[in-house]
Design a protein around this motif. Structure first.
Motif, PDB file in Angstrom:
ATOM      1  N   PRO B  84       0.874  -1.285   0.013  1.00 29.30           N
ATOM      2  CA  PRO B  84      -0.142   0.097  -0.048  1.00 29.30           C
ATOM      3  C   PRO B  84       0.884   1.264  -0.034  1.00 29.30           C
ATOM      4  CG  PRO B  84       0.094  -0.821   2.266  1.00 29.30           C
ATOM      5  CD  PRO B  84       0.889  -1.762   1.363  1.00 29.30           C
ATOM      6  N   ARG B  88       2.621   1.297   5.357  1.00 30.47           N
ATOM      7  CA  ARG B  88       1.466   0.661   6.134  1.00 30.47           C
ATOM      8  C   ARG B  88       2.097  -0.672   6.999  1.00 30.47           C
ATOM      9  NH1 ARG B  88      -0.101   4.446   5.648  1.00 30.47           N
ATOM     10  NH2 ARG B  88      -1.893   5.485   4.570  1.00 30.47           N
ATOM     11  N   LEU B  89       3.541  -0.640   7.391  1.00 33.14           N
ATOM     12  CA  LEU B  89       4.109  -1.661   8.061  1.00 33.14           C
ATOM     13  C   LEU B  89       3.526  -1.679   9.404  1.00 33.14           C
ATOM     14  CD1 LEU B  89       7.792  -1.273   7.114  1.00 33.14           C
ATOM     15  CD2 LEU B  89       6.129  -2.790   6.381  1.00 33.14           C
ATOM     16  N   PHE B  90       3.690  -2.877  10.136  1.00 34.47           N
ATOM     17  CA  PHE B  90       3.057  -2.944  11.408  1.00 34.47           C
ATOM     18  C   PHE B  90       4.397  -2.467  12.214  1.00 34.47           C
ATOM     19  CE2 PHE B  90       1.222  -6.493   9.367  1.00 34.47           C
ATOM     20  CZ  PHE B  90      -0.187  -5.971   9.331  1.00 34.47           C
ATOM     21  N   ASN B  91       4.334  -1.208  12.727  1.00 30.38           N
ATOM     22  CA  ASN B  91       5.351  -0.375  13.077  1.00 30.38           C
ATOM     23  C   ASN B  91       6.012  -0.768  14.427  1.00 30.38           C
ATOM     24  OD1 ASN B  91       6.165   1.404  11.140  1.00 30.38           O
ATOM     25  ND2 ASN B  91       4.430   2.643  11.552  1.00 30.38           N
ATOM     26  N   GLY B  92       5.111  -1.331  15.284  1.00 29.26           N
ATOM     27  CA  GLY B  92       5.809  -1.845  16.593  1.00 29.26           C
ATOM     28  C   GLY B  92       6.386  -3.359  16.532  1.00 29.26           C
ATOM     29  N   MET B  93       6.249  -4.030  15.329  1.00 31.33           N
ATOM     30  CA  MET B  93       6.806  -5.229  15.262  1.00 31.33           C
ATOM     31  C   MET B  93       8.012  -5.197  14.586  1.00 31.33           C
ATOM     32  SD  MET B  93       3.069  -7.165  14.658  1.00 31.33           S
ATOM     33  CE  MET B  93       3.661  -8.010  13.244  1.00 31.33           C
ATOM     34  N   GLU B  97       8.876 -10.259  12.023  1.00 32.81           N
ATOM     35  CA  GLU B  97       7.559 -10.390  12.515  1.00 32.81           C
ATOM     36  C   GLU B  97       6.681  -9.855  11.377  1.00 32.81           C
ATOM     37  OE1 GLU B  97       7.232 -10.313  17.348  1.00 32.81           O
ATOM     38  OE2 GLU B  97       7.423  -8.471  16.173  1.00 32.81           O
ATOM     39  N   LEU B 100       6.728 -12.538   8.717  1.00 27.64           N
ATOM     40  CA  LEU B 100       6.225 -13.857   8.893  1.00 27.64           C
ATOM     41  C   LEU B 100       4.846 -13.820   9.010  1.00 27.64           C
ATOM     42  CD1 LEU B 100       8.851 -15.207  11.677  1.00 27.64           C
ATOM     43  CD2 LEU B 100       8.431 -16.023   9.167  1.00 27.64           C
ATOM     44  N   VAL B 101       4.081 -12.566   9.424  1.00 24.42           N
ATOM     45  CA  VAL B 101       2.714 -12.446   9.719  1.00 24.42           C
ATOM     46  C   VAL B 101       2.086 -12.552   8.301  1.00 24.42           C
ATOM     47  CG1 VAL B 101       2.428  -9.935   9.641  1.00 24.42           C
ATOM     48  CG2 VAL B 101       1.036 -11.316  10.961  1.00 24.42           C
ATOM     49  N   ALA B 102       2.777 -12.134   7.206  1.00 22.09           N
ATOM     50  CA  ALA B 102       2.241 -12.402   6.164  1.00 22.09           C
ATOM     51  C   ALA B 102       2.274 -13.725   5.593  1.00 22.09           C
ATOM     52  CB  ALA B 102       3.071 -11.498   4.912  1.00 22.09           C
ATOM     53  N   ARG B 146       7.026  -8.195   2.487  1.00 19.45           N
ATOM     54  CA  ARG B 146       5.712  -8.691   2.989  1.00 19.45           C
ATOM     55  C   ARG B 146       4.838  -9.189   2.228  1.00 19.45           C
ATOM     56  NH1 ARG B 146       2.515  -4.505   6.943  1.00 19.45           N
ATOM     57  NH2 ARG B 146       2.274  -3.729   4.782  1.00 19.45           N
TER      58      ARG B 146
END
Lengths: 290, 240
Positions: B84, B88-93, B97, B100-102, B146
């Motif tokens: 995007p 829009r990364l998961f900044n706290g991760m 991570e 892997l979440v993807a 990701r």
């Protein structure tokens, strides 16, 4: 010396219960972006559930009460909350407030408003130095600490927790990566409800059970969540310890009414100084792209 | 047969119609660059294809299947991945991570944590850093990585060079060219016409929600695209 051990034990007992409630409140705020006003009333449901099952052995009634919490949470999310997600912060606040009133009135109707009580399953006392302390509280506090440790490991060390944290961070991006928001919302609310119900069930033998017992827990739990880092799930646990520490300190030197007034005064002050803490603003791709 | 077919797609933000009757296809192995000014509807179009935005009308066919009504979380498994705008990364991760979440719900295929890190070696030393602490280029690499972790058949890239230092843009585009070489199918939104023409096999230009120019990249000049970009043809028609 002995009074300090007493204060320490009371502090551990009170912060463990508060930490569990704050964790569940923080879980709901993080994932669903809802301040669940009914969280204290869910504790009340747990206490009454234990009262209703007082004929059963404690260790059978407790998991049954947890299951009641899961079912109640799932029903509330699917039946009530999902209809107000899009309607804004105030709508969700009012919806959970309404749920709380219904739960309180329901309890008053079924059990009457007269106070109830249940016996603790462990009646012994433990002695530390010259301090005598109820063994039940010590066991429950230890149990909650273990439970919270397990929950935090689940959140920060498993792939389930990874998906949950991704969804808390950005629910829309998580959805694009295959994590269903609906399923996560329902699951998180059911789990958080069950944890609050469990907290109520565990403290039930130590308090007078009445329909409004949850109210005194909501504000400190909310305070604990508010002072923690947005989106963090370890935060509310630490926040609960900090709130309880402050309260214990105030209570040691002042009478309880003054101590509570100062604590809630601090909460009000905190909201004024850092109001953005409440909404944990979620910046969605939608807002920024449009 | 085309991998992606968009037919008469309409998408709205409330009363504002961002995408108006857009029709186009992307064949497997092709790189289509979507250019256009701010507010032309490119981002909304991409988000609608990824399932993050609900279309108002029209159809999206992917791999021959109508996916118009498939929700975002299920569309991933059909093989569409979105990088995007704004990453829009998961900044706290951590970076690891984020990757892997993807992979959790994606399809299996050649892209794993190891192969993604081979494609973006700059991420290796950063694996355990929080995504929010990375440089813009590293963040963009993480965002593309990701998306790759889901082993997509179609990669949607929204403004991958936005806000990056020139040297980072260069690195990101080198990685893209490598992806294109191994046969990836890409739909790319890009403000920089030169960049877009450099990697694309086809170019489509959007203006006010419509596609007003669609040609093979080799048949189109920078001037034609620039004209379409700013809506000059239409402006000339109106004034003459």
């Amino acid at each position: 010396m002995s009074s300090w051990i007493q204060i320490l034990l009371d502090f551990i007992w009170a912060s463990s219960g508060l930490a569990l409630v704050a964790f569940s409140l923080g879980l709901i705020l993080g994932e669903l972006r809802i301040v669940n006003i009914a969280q204290g009333d869910l504790m009340m449901v747990g206490a009454y559930s234990m009262y209703a099952m007082r004929g059963l052995p404690f260790l059978i009634a407790l998991p049954l009460t947890f299951v009641v919490g899961l079912g109640l949470g799932f029903a509330l999310e699917r039946g009530v909350l999902r209809w107000v997600y899009d309607k804004g912060f105030m709508a969700t606040l009012l919806a959970t407030w309404g749920v709380g009133i219904v739960l309180e009135q329901g309890a008053a109707t079924v059990f009457t408003v007269s106070q109830k009580g249940i016996d603790p399953p462990i009646k012994g006392l433990i002695e530390i130095g010259d301090v005598v302390y109820p063994a039940y509280r010590a066991v429950v506090a230890a149990g909650i600490i273990v439970l919270l440790a397990v929950l935090l490991l689940l959140v920060y060390r498993t792939s389930f927790g990874l998906r949950l944290r991704a969804s808390i961070d950005n629910v829309e991006m998580a959805a694009v990566l295959g994590i269903s928001p609906q399923r996560t919302f329902a699951m998180v609310f059911a789990l958080a409800t069950a944890l609050a119900v469990l907290a109520g069930a565990l403290i039930a033998p130590t308090i007078a059970i009445n329909p409004t017992l949850g109210l005194s827990f909501l504000a400190p739990a909310f305070f604990a969540v508010l002072i923690s880092k947005p989106g963090s799930l370890a935060g509310p646990v630490l926040g609960a310890v900090a709130v309880e520490f402050t309260f214990t300190l105030l209570q040691t030197y002042l009478n309880i009414t003054v101590a509570e007034s100062i604590l809630f005064g601090l909460l009000a002050l905190f909201v004024v100084v850092k109001p953005q803490g409440i909404s944990w603003s979620r910046t969605t791709a939608r807002e920024e792209a449009s | 047969m085309s991998l992606l077919a968009v037919e008469q797609l309409d998408a709205r933000h409330g009363l504002l119609q961002a995408v108006r009757g857009v029709t186009f296809t992307v064949a497997a192995g092709e790189t289509l660059a979507l250019v256009g000014a701010n507010g032309a509807g490119k981002t909304t179009l991409l988000r609608t294809i990824a399932g993050a935005h609900r279309p108002f009308g029209g159809r999206i066919l992917f791999d021959g299947i109508d996916v118009t009504a498939v929700p975002a979380y299920a569309r991933l498994r059909t093989g569409i991945a979105l990088v995007p705008e704004g990453r829009r990364l998961f900044n706290g991760m951590t970076v690891k991570e984020n990757l892997l979440v993807a992979g959790a719900y994606g399809n299996s295929g050649p892209w794993t944590l190891d192969t993604v890190l081979d494609a973006f070696p700059l991420l290796r030393p950063r694996l355990n850093n929080r995504a929010g602490t990375l440089s813009g280029g590293e963040q963009q690499a993480t965002a593309i990585g990701r998306a790759l972790m889901t082993n997509p058949k179609l990669l949607l890239l929204d403004e991958v060079s936005l806000g990056l230092a020139p040297i980072a843009v260069e690195a990101v585009y080198r990685s893209l060219e490598a992806l294109i070489k191994v046969g990836a199918t890409i739909l790319l939104v890009e403000q920089d016409i030169g960049r877009a023409l450099g990697v694309a096999t086809r170019v489509a230009c959007m203006l006010e929600g419509r596609i007003i120019l669609a040609k093979d990249a080799k048949d189109v000049t920078r001037e034609q695209v620039t004209e379409a970009y700013f809506g000059l043809q239409r402006a000339r028609r109106v004034t003459s």
